[in-house]
Design a protein around this motif. Structure first.
Motif, PDB file in Angstrom:
ATOM      1  N   THR A  10      14.623   7.162  -6.333  1.00  0.00           N
ATOM      2  CA  THR A  10      13.962   6.123  -7.112  1.00  0.00           C
ATOM      3  C   THR A  10      13.518   4.983  -6.208  1.00  0.00           C
ATOM      4  OG1 THR A  10      16.035   4.974  -7.572  1.00  0.00           O
ATOM      5  CG2 THR A  10      15.317   6.604  -9.212  1.00  0.00           C
ATOM      6  N   GLY A  11      12.601   4.206  -6.710  1.00  0.00           N
ATOM      7  CA  GLY A  11      12.121   3.037  -5.994  1.00  0.00           C
ATOM      8  C   GLY A  11      11.263   2.207  -6.926  1.00  0.00           C
ATOM      9  N   THR A  12      10.889   1.035  -6.477  1.00  0.00           N
ATOM     10  CA  THR A  12      10.073   0.152  -7.308  1.00  0.00           C
ATOM     11  C   THR A  12       8.805  -0.239  -6.573  1.00  0.00           C
ATOM     12  OG1 THR A  12      11.221  -1.823  -6.517  1.00  0.00           O
ATOM     13  CG2 THR A  12      12.090  -0.799  -8.512  1.00  0.00           C
ATOM     14  N   TRP A  13       7.806  -0.590  -7.347  1.00  0.00           N
ATOM     15  CA  TRP A  13       6.550  -1.091  -6.819  1.00  0.00           C
ATOM     16  C   TRP A  13       6.006  -2.095  -7.824  1.00  0.00           C
ATOM     17  CZ3 TRP A  13       1.913   0.538  -9.387  1.00  0.00           C
ATOM     18  CH2 TRP A  13       2.087   1.539 -10.343  1.00  0.00           C
ATOM     19  N   SER A  14       5.094  -2.911  -7.382  1.00  0.00           N
ATOM     20  CA  SER A  14       4.574  -3.935  -8.279  1.00  0.00           C
ATOM     21  C   SER A  14       3.057  -3.870  -8.363  1.00  0.00           C
ATOM     22  CB  SER A  14       5.002  -5.334  -7.815  1.00  0.00           C
ATOM     23  OG  SER A  14       4.440  -5.621  -6.551  1.00  0.00           O
ATOM     24  N   ILE A  15       2.548  -4.286  -9.477  1.00  0.00           N
ATOM     25  CA  ILE A  15       1.108  -4.375  -9.709  1.00  0.00           C
ATOM     26  C   ILE A  15       0.834  -5.754 -10.287  1.00  0.00           C
ATOM     27  CG2 ILE A  15       1.290  -3.281 -11.977  1.00  0.00           C
ATOM     28  CD1 ILE A  15      -1.405  -1.898 -11.326  1.00  0.00           C
ATOM     29  N   THR A  16      -0.266  -6.366  -9.868  1.00  0.00           N
ATOM     30  CA  THR A  16      -0.612  -7.710 -10.303  1.00  0.00           C
ATOM     31  C   THR A  16      -2.001  -7.720 -10.920  1.00  0.00           C
ATOM     32  OG1 THR A  16       0.739  -8.667  -8.542  1.00  0.00           O
ATOM     33  CG2 THR A  16      -0.930 -10.103  -9.513  1.00  0.00           C
ATOM     34  N   LEU A  17      -2.134  -8.392 -12.051  1.00  0.00           N
ATOM     35  CA  LEU A  17      -3.439  -8.621 -12.682  1.00  0.00           C
ATOM     36  C   LEU A  17      -3.679 -10.115 -12.726  1.00  0.00           C
ATOM     37  CD1 LEU A  17      -2.876  -5.682 -13.699  1.00  0.00           C
ATOM     38  CD2 LEU A  17      -4.085  -6.323 -15.774  1.00  0.00           C
ATOM     39  N   ASN A  24       0.817  -1.219   0.000  1.00  0.00           N
ATOM     40  CA  ASN A  24       0.000   0.000   0.000  1.00  0.00           C
ATOM     41  C   ASN A  24       0.846   1.261   0.000  1.00  0.00           C
ATOM     42  OD1 ASN A  24      -2.388  -1.448  -0.069  1.00  0.00           O
ATOM     43  ND2 ASN A  24      -2.518  -1.573   2.152  1.00  0.00           N
ATOM     44  N   ALA A  25       2.115   1.144   0.359  1.00  0.00           N
ATOM     45  CA  ALA A  25       3.049   2.267   0.329  1.00  0.00           C
ATOM     46  C   ALA A  25       4.444   1.707   0.069  1.00  0.00           C
ATOM     47  CB  ALA A  25       3.027   3.035   1.640  1.00  0.00           C
ATOM     48  N   ILE A  26       5.256   2.495  -0.618  1.00  0.00           N
ATOM     49  CA  ILE A  26       6.662   2.141  -0.849  1.00  0.00           C
ATOM     50  C   ILE A  26       7.508   3.346  -0.469  1.00  0.00           C
ATOM     51  CG2 ILE A  26       6.131   0.516  -2.702  1.00  0.00           C
ATOM     52  CD1 ILE A  26       7.599   3.015  -4.401  1.00  0.00           C
ATOM     53  N   PHE A  27       8.806   3.153  -0.386  1.00  0.00           N
ATOM     54  CA  PHE A  27       9.721   4.263  -0.134  1.00  0.00           C
ATOM     55  C   PHE A  27      10.682   4.374  -1.303  1.00  0.00           C
ATOM     56  CE2 PHE A  27       8.080   3.400   4.010  1.00  0.00           C
ATOM     57  CZ  PHE A  27       7.955   4.670   4.555  1.00  0.00           C
ATOM     58  N   ILE A  28      10.859   5.613  -1.784  1.00  0.00           N
ATOM     59  CA  ILE A  28      11.872   5.861  -2.800  1.00  0.00           C
ATOM     60  C   ILE A  28      13.085   6.434  -2.085  1.00  0.00           C
ATOM     61  CG2 ILE A  28      10.238   6.059  -4.695  1.00  0.00           C
ATOM     62  CD1 ILE A  28      10.470   9.083  -4.539  1.00  0.00           C
ATOM     63  N   GLY A  85      18.946  11.757   0.398  1.00  0.00           N
ATOM     64  CA  GLY A  85      18.429  12.165   1.703  1.00  0.00           C
ATOM     65  C   GLY A  85      17.534  11.089   2.293  1.00  0.00           C
ATOM     66  N   ALA A  86      16.705  11.491   3.243  1.00  0.00           N
ATOM     67  CA  ALA A  86      15.774  10.559   3.875  1.00  0.00           C
ATOM     68  C   ALA A  86      14.827   9.963   2.827  1.00  0.00           C
ATOM     69  CB  ALA A  86      14.968  11.292   4.947  1.00  0.00           C
ATOM     70  N   PRO A  87      14.483   8.688   2.967  1.00  0.00           N
ATOM     71  CA  PRO A  87      13.529   8.076   2.022  1.00  0.00           C
ATOM     72  C   PRO A  87      12.199   8.831   2.032  1.00  0.00           C
ATOM     73  CG  PRO A  87      14.580   6.394   3.366  1.00  0.00           C
ATOM     74  CD  PRO A  87      14.952   7.731   3.970  1.00  0.00           C
ATOM     75  N   MET A  88      11.538   8.846   0.889  1.00  0.00           N
ATOM     76  CA  MET A  88      10.233   9.488   0.759  1.00  0.00           C
ATOM     77  C   MET A  88       9.178   8.421   0.480  1.00  0.00           C
ATOM     78  SD  MET A  88      10.953  13.048  -1.266  1.00  0.00           S
ATOM     79  CE  MET A  88      12.057  12.454  -2.541  1.00  0.00           C
ATOM     80  N   ARG A  89       8.023   8.562   1.118  1.00  0.00           N
ATOM     81  CA  ARG A  89       6.947   7.583   1.005  1.00  0.00           C
ATOM     82  C   ARG A  89       6.041   7.903  -0.176  1.00  0.00           C
ATOM     83  NH1 ARG A  89       1.635   6.176   4.026  1.00  0.00           N
ATOM     84  NH2 ARG A  89       1.429   8.425   4.211  1.00  0.00           N
TER      85      ARG A  89
END
Length: 174
Positions: free
Chosen positions: A164-171, A102-106, A110-114
Motif C-alpha cells: 500500500t501507499g498514498t498519493w495526492s491530487i490537487t484541484l 510524478n511517482a510514489i512507492f507502495i 518485499g521491496a517497494p514497488m513504484r
C-alpha cells in the motif's frame, strides 16, 4: 382437516435443536460535497497479480481496463479499479489538476514497488504530473467526476503480500 402440503398440522417436529441464525453488520455512507471542492470515491487498486521470474508492469487505465507486461500474470478477480473523484464547481469554470509527485512507492513485505504515469480519464485522456494541467468543467450543474489510472512496476520474484501507499491530487478552481 386442512392440508398444508408436506407439513400439516399433525406433523411432528423434525428436530428439537434450535434453528441457526446469523447477523451481519453493513454500513451506509454519503459525502455531501460543498461548492469548489472534490472528494475521492474509490482508491486506485491494481488487483491481484502473480509474480514472475522476470520484472513487469501492471497498468490500470482510467476506463478500468487492466494490462500487463513482462513476467507479471494477472490473477482473475482481485477488484482492480482506477481511483475516482467527484467535485463541484460551475459550468465552464477552469480547474488546474496536479499530483503531489510524478511517482510514489507502495510498500509491503518485499521491496517497494513504484507507481507512476498517473492518467486522468478526461477527453482526451491526460497524463497528470506535478505541473498543473488546466481543464474546464463542461457540466451544466458544475458537478463532475473523473477517474485516474496508473502503472505499477513489479520486480522479478517480488515478495508476495499486500502493498500500500498514498498519493495526492490537487484541484485549484479559477
Amino acid at each position: 382437516p386442512s392440508t398444508w402440503g408436506m407439513l400439516g398440522p399433525t406433523c411432528a417436529p423434525l428436530s428439537s435443536s434450535p434453528a441457526m441464525a446469523d447477523t451481519e453488520v453493513a454500513s451506509a455512507e454519503i459525502t455531501v460535497v460543498r461548492p469548489l471542492s472534490f472528494v475521492i470515491d474509490d482508491n486506485l487498486d491494481f488487483g491481484n497479480v502473480i509474480r514472475g521470474t522476470a520484472a513487469g508492469t501492471v497498468t490500470v487505465a482510467p476506463d478500468g481496463a487492466r494490462t500487463r507486461t513482462g513476467g507479471v500474470v494477472l490473477a482473475n478477480g482481485g477488484g482492480h479499479k482506477p481511483a475516482s473523484f467527484a467535485g463541484r464547481g460551475t459550468n465552464n469554470q477552469r480547474v488546474d489538476v496536479s499530483i503531489g509527485a510524478n511517482a510514489i512507492f507502495i510498500t509491503g513485505p518485499g521491496a517497494p514497488m513504484r507507481v507512476h504515469t498517473f492518467v486522468m480519464g478526461s477527453t482526451p485522456t491526460a497524463v497528470l504530473t506535478t505541473t498543473p494541467r488546466r481543464f474546464r468543467i463542461n457540466s451544466a450543474t458544475g458537478v463532475f467526476a473523473f477517474p485516474v489510472g496508473a502503472t505499477l512496476d513489479v520486480a522479478a520474484n517480488q515478495a508476495p503480500g499486500q502493498y500500500t501507499g498514498t498519493w495526492s491530487i490537487t484541484l485549484n478552481y479559477f
